[in-house]
Design a protein around this motif. Structure first.
Motif, PDB file in Angstrom:
ATOM      1  N   TRP A  56      10.718  29.695  13.373  1.00 55.10           N
ATOM      2  CA  TRP A  56      10.001  30.598  14.473  1.00 55.10           C
ATOM      3  C   TRP A  56      10.773  30.325  15.814  1.00 55.10           C
ATOM      4  CZ3 TRP A  56       6.664  34.309  14.056  1.00 55.10           C
ATOM      5  CH2 TRP A  56       5.937  34.981  15.153  1.00 55.10           C
ATOM      6  N   HIS A  57      11.106  29.138  16.154  1.00 58.46           N
ATOM      7  CA  HIS A  57      11.722  28.842  17.275  1.00 58.46           C
ATOM      8  C   HIS A  57      13.267  28.878  17.198  1.00 58.46           C
ATOM      9  CE1 HIS A  57       7.722  27.865  18.121  1.00 58.46           C
ATOM     10  NE2 HIS A  57       7.738  27.066  17.516  1.00 58.46           N
ATOM     11  N   THR A  58      13.926  29.591  16.454  1.00 59.62           N
ATOM     12  CA  THR A  58      15.246  29.671  16.277  1.00 59.62           C
ATOM     13  C   THR A  58      15.540  31.201  16.638  1.00 59.62           C
ATOM     14  OG1 THR A  58      15.430  30.373  14.149  1.00 59.62           O
ATOM     15  CG2 THR A  58      15.506  27.998  14.564  1.00 59.62           C
ATOM     16  N   SER A  59      16.913  31.419  17.177  1.00 57.16           N
ATOM     17  CA  SER A  59      17.415  32.837  17.205  1.00 57.16           C
ATOM     18  C   SER A  59      17.561  33.606  16.082  1.00 57.16           C
ATOM     19  CB  SER A  59      18.855  32.683  17.858  1.00 57.16           C
ATOM     20  OG  SER A  59      19.470  34.039  18.213  1.00 57.16           O
ATOM     21  N   SER A  60      16.612  34.597  16.150  1.00 53.61           N
ATOM     22  CA  SER A  60      16.844  35.707  15.036  1.00 53.61           C
ATOM     23  C   SER A  60      16.053  35.124  13.506  1.00 53.61           C
ATOM     24  CB  SER A  60      18.123  35.804  14.361  1.00 53.61           C
ATOM     25  OG  SER A  60      18.893  36.425  15.580  1.00 53.61           O
ATOM     26  N   GLY A  61      15.116  33.986  13.895  1.00 59.13           N
ATOM     27  CA  GLY A  61      14.335  33.609  12.961  1.00 59.13           C
ATOM     28  C   GLY A  61      12.925  34.230  12.459  1.00 59.13           C
ATOM     29  N   ARG A  62      12.555  35.018  13.667  1.00 62.27           N
ATOM     30  CA  ARG A  62      11.152  35.681  13.271  1.00 62.27           C
ATOM     31  C   ARG A  62      11.152  37.049  12.533  1.00 62.27           C
ATOM     32  NH1 ARG A  62       8.819  34.487  19.626  1.00 62.27           N
ATOM     33  NH2 ARG A  62       9.321  32.240  19.667  1.00 62.27           N
ATOM     34  N   ARG A  63      11.467  37.006  11.426  1.00 61.66           N
ATOM     35  CA  ARG A  63      11.614  38.128  10.313  1.00 61.66           C
ATOM     36  C   ARG A  63      10.817  37.943   9.245  1.00 61.66           C
ATOM     37  NH1 ARG A  63      17.219  39.220   8.217  1.00 61.66           N
ATOM     38  NH2 ARG A  63      16.899  41.226   8.602  1.00 61.66           N
ATOM     39  N   PHE A  64      10.648  38.929   8.549  1.00 58.51           N
ATOM     40  CA  PHE A  64      10.036  39.189   7.238  1.00 58.51           C
ATOM     41  C   PHE A  64      11.139  39.683   6.355  1.00 58.51           C
ATOM     42  CE2 PHE A  64       5.771  40.109   9.381  1.00 58.51           C
ATOM     43  CZ  PHE A  64       5.095  38.851   9.271  1.00 58.51           C
ATOM     44  N   VAL A  65      11.443  39.113   5.252  1.00 69.37           N
ATOM     45  CA  VAL A  65      12.339  39.533   4.261  1.00 69.37           C
ATOM     46  C   VAL A  65      11.753  39.923   2.889  1.00 69.37           C
ATOM     47  CG1 VAL A  65      14.591  39.119   2.946  1.00 69.37           C
ATOM     48  CG2 VAL A  65      14.363  38.448   5.612  1.00 69.37           C
ATOM     49  N   CYS A  66      11.617  41.172   2.556  1.00 76.30           N
ATOM     50  CA  CYS A  66      10.920  41.561   1.155  1.00 76.30           C
ATOM     51  C   CYS A  66      12.195  41.828   0.091  1.00 76.30           C
ATOM     52  CB  CYS A  66      10.224  42.779   1.550  1.00 76.30           C
ATOM     53  SG  CYS A  66       9.072  42.745   2.719  1.00 76.30           S
ATOM     54  N   LEU A  67      12.079  41.015  -1.172  1.00 78.30           N
ATOM     55  CA  LEU A  67      12.828  41.381  -2.091  1.00 78.30           C
ATOM     56  C   LEU A  67      12.237  41.492  -3.342  1.00 78.30           C
ATOM     57  CD1 LEU A  67      13.104  38.212  -3.877  1.00 78.30           C
ATOM     58  CD2 LEU A  67      13.294  37.710  -1.488  1.00 78.30           C
ATOM     59  N   LEU A  68      13.092  42.108  -4.224  1.00 73.35           N
ATOM     60  CA  LEU A  68      12.747  42.454  -5.593  1.00 73.35           C
ATOM     61  C   LEU A  68      13.645  41.443  -6.644  1.00 73.35           C
ATOM     62  CD1 LEU A  68      12.518  46.362  -5.440  1.00 73.35           C
ATOM     63  CD2 LEU A  68      10.576  44.826  -6.001  1.00 73.35           C
ATOM     64  N   GLY A  69      12.840  40.982  -7.489  1.00 69.83           N
ATOM     65  CA  GLY A  69      13.283  39.967  -8.371  1.00 69.83           C
ATOM     66  C   GLY A  69      12.557  39.849  -9.631  1.00 69.83           C
ATOM     67  N   GLY A  70      13.216  39.244 -10.663  1.00 70.41           N
ATOM     68  CA  GLY A  70      12.404  38.714 -11.827  1.00 70.41           C
ATOM     69  C   GLY A  70      12.667  37.409 -12.171  1.00 70.41           C
ATOM     70  N   ASP A  71      12.289  37.188 -13.502  1.00 68.18           N
ATOM     71  CA  ASP A  71      12.149  35.685 -13.930  1.00 68.18           C
ATOM     72  C   ASP A  71      13.711  35.435 -14.361  1.00 68.18           C
ATOM     73  OD1 ASP A  71       9.345  35.694 -13.879  1.00 68.18           O
ATOM     74  OD2 ASP A  71       9.361  36.333 -15.949  1.00 68.18           O
ATOM     75  N   ALA A  72      14.496  36.335 -14.589  1.00 66.93           N
ATOM     76  CA  ALA A  72      15.986  35.980 -14.653  1.00 66.93           C
ATOM     77  C   ALA A  72      16.804  36.995 -14.037  1.00 66.93           C
ATOM     78  CB  ALA A  72      16.251  36.247 -16.563  1.00 66.93           C
ATOM     79  N   PRO A  73      18.082  36.572 -13.950  1.00 69.16           N
ATOM     80  CA  PRO A  73      19.094  37.288 -12.952  1.00 69.16           C
ATOM     81  C   PRO A  73      18.994  38.839 -13.612  1.00 69.16           C
ATOM     82  CG  PRO A  73      19.832  35.021 -13.298  1.00 69.16           C
ATOM     83  CD  PRO A  73      18.669  35.301 -14.151  1.00 69.16           C
ATOM     84  N   THR A  74      19.564  39.674 -12.638  1.00 75.74           N
ATOM     85  CA  THR A  74      19.612  41.035 -13.154  1.00 75.74           C
ATOM     86  C   THR A  74      21.024  41.557 -12.500  1.00 75.74           C
ATOM     87  OG1 THR A  74      18.512  42.037 -11.350  1.00 75.74           O
ATOM     88  CG2 THR A  74      17.345  41.534 -13.314  1.00 75.74           C
ATOM     89  N   THR A  75      21.344  42.691 -13.325  1.00 84.30           N
ATOM     90  CA  THR A  75      22.730  43.409 -12.734  1.00 84.30           C
ATOM     91  C   THR A  75      22.595  44.705 -12.316  1.00 84.30           C
ATOM     92  OG1 THR A  75      24.022  41.615 -14.408  1.00 84.30           O
ATOM     93  CG2 THR A  75      25.107  43.699 -13.416  1.00 84.30           C
ATOM     94  N   GLY A  76      23.123  45.102 -11.324  1.00 82.37           N
ATOM     95  CA  GLY A  76      22.891  46.438 -10.754  1.00 82.37           C
ATOM     96  C   GLY A  76      21.737  46.438  -9.704  1.00 82.37           C
ATOM     97  N   SER A  77      22.018  47.451  -8.991  1.00 86.24           N
ATOM     98  CA  SER A  77      20.872  47.870  -7.901  1.00 86.24           C
ATOM     99  C   SER A  77      19.743  48.491  -8.556  1.00 86.24           C
ATOM    100  CB  SER A  77      21.801  48.507  -6.649  1.00 86.24           C
ATOM    101  OG  SER A  77      20.680  48.683  -5.787  1.00 86.24           O
ATOM    102  N   VAL A  78      18.684  48.209  -7.805  1.00 83.31           N
ATOM    103  CA  VAL A  78      17.236  48.910  -8.101  1.00 83.31           C
ATOM    104  C   VAL A  78      17.250  50.024  -7.240  1.00 83.31           C
ATOM    105  CG1 VAL A  78      16.135  47.013  -9.268  1.00 83.31           C
ATOM    106  CG2 VAL A  78      15.891  47.245  -7.072  1.00 83.31           C
TER     107      VAL A  78
END
Length: 409
Positions: free
Chosen positions: A246-268
């Motif tokens: 919170w007290h760093t430059s560019s640290g006040r962000r939300f990052v939403c991601l999609l993922g599964g239990d195992a690695p996937t290949t290709g973009s969703v």
């Protein structure tokens, strides 16, 4: 008889004393500009019958001290004017070389002192910048106050540095390594944003969690418009800032991601970058309706248990059904979808909206339940499935990714 007066123009005999250097003016003084001892002044070599006496130049030394050198030395003692002292000192050295004035040592000293002030000032700025990200307790001892304008940089490997569309792996905790989406990866970013609170004080972690969860839910179908393509194993997760970031430059962000239990290949990714216009029109209309549907009262709750909650939800469903009908009916031309099927879905959506609205206005639980039951019969699920087939979209019976989990990373 008295001796004849001495001839002022006579050449003195060899070894005789010449009075010019003792204050007696030379007869030609003032006729030729210049100072004594400089070649070419007061006649050329050999003049006055003195062959072989060249009149060698004599170095002259001024009795005056250069003004710029004095000014440079004075200014050099003023701590924040070091660069001015350096400039004045350099200019003084140039003048002294040309005029022969005194003050060379003063000019050099000014340059040295001014340079020392600049080095000291640079150290102060660096140390001050490093301290900007620290936190101190106030007098109460139970609140943490950061300094303003944080300058400490967010680590380059922090997951909070990820951007929309990037795929990545997590080799260790709080470390993200970007990889091409065509390679196996653990997550793909579908949205980033900033918290609504941006004050110096760190908000409650629960507040940030709630806001991140809501934001990710609302934006998932912007990146994956065809949410039916998400498998049961695919869930959304999110990162939010902790006290340190919170007290760093560019640290006040939300990052939403999609993922599964195992690695996937290709973009969703399924949006305007790889969908046709017809596909976008259908998905934009049905997705906003599905978003409202997902906010129904808790599973297992019946109308008789909380009729007010169902009336509120029915009002939102009425608005969503009306919007779906308006979006579908507003398309002027369908290239790949059957227009008659679209029109039938528009009609069904308007009918469902009427019954949802009636349920929202019903005064007793039985009436609410009856109107909701009728509205469900006009959702047009079979028509939606038919249009998805026509447009080449996923056609599974349900959307496993439509209501993703709220797992927090």
């Amino acid at each position: 008889p008295p001796p004849a007066p001495a001839d002022p123009w006579a050449v003195p005999p060899p070894g005789a004393h010449q009075p010019w250097g003792s204050g007696a003016p030379h007869p030609g003084a003032g006729q030729i500009p210049g100072q004594y001892g400089v070649p070419g002044q007061y006649g050329a070599p050999g003049q006055y019958g003195m062959p072989g006496y060249p009149g060698y130049p004599q170095p002259s030394r001024s009795l005056y001290t250069n003004g710029l050198a004095i000014a440079a030395l004075v200014v050099s003692f003023l701590c924040y004017f070091g660069i001015i002292a350096i400039g004045l000192g350099a200019a003084a050295l140039v003048q002294i070389k040309r005029t022969g004035e005194r003050g060379k040592a003063m000019a050099v000293s000014a340059i040295v002192i001014g340079s020392a002030w600049l080095v000291l000032l640079a150290l102060v700025l660096v140390v001050g910048g490093l301290r900007h990200g620290t936190r101190t307790h106030d007098s109460s001892g139970d609140r943490v106050k950061p300094s303003a304008s944080p300058l400490v940089l967010l680590p380059a490997t922090s997951p909070l540095r990820l951007n929309t569309g990037e795929c990545f792996n997590l080799p260790k905790e709080q470390v993200a390594k970007e990889v091409p989406c065509s390679e196996p990866h653990e997550g793909e970013v579908f949205w980033t944003g900033t918290p609504s609170e941006q004050g110096d004080d760190y908000p409650a972690a629960s507040t940030l969690e709630t806001e991140a969860d809501q934001a990710c839910t609302e934006h998932v179908d912007e990146y994956v418009m065809d949410t039916w393509t998400l498998t049961d194993a695919m869930t959304y997760r999110y990162y939010y800032p902790d006290r340190n970031s919170w007290h760093t430059s560019s640290g006040r962000r939300f990052v939403c991601l999609l993922g599964g239990d195992a690695p996937t290949t290709g973009s969703v990714r399924k949006d305007a970058t790889n969908l046709t216009k017809d596909q976008q029109h259908l998905l934009a209309a049905t997705n906003q309706f599905d978003r409202a549907w997902s906010k129904s009262p808790d599973e297992g709750t019946e109308v008789k248990d909380d009729p007010e909650a169902f009336r509120t939800w029915a009002g939102k469903m009425a608005e969503a059904a009306d919007r779906q009908a308006a979006l579908l009916g507003g398309v002027t031309g369908w290239a790949d979808a059957d227009k008659k099927t679209v029109d039938r879905l528009v009609t069904e959506s308007r009918t469902a909206a009427q019954h949802f609205r009636a349920a929202a206005k019903a005064t007793d639980g039985a009436a609410v339940e009856k109107e909701l039951h009728t509205a469900f019969q006009h959702l047009g699920d079979d028509l939606v499935l038919d249009l998805r087939r026509q447009l080449g979209l996923a056609t599974q019976d349900q959307e496993p990714g439509k209501h993703p989990s709220d797992q927090v990373v």
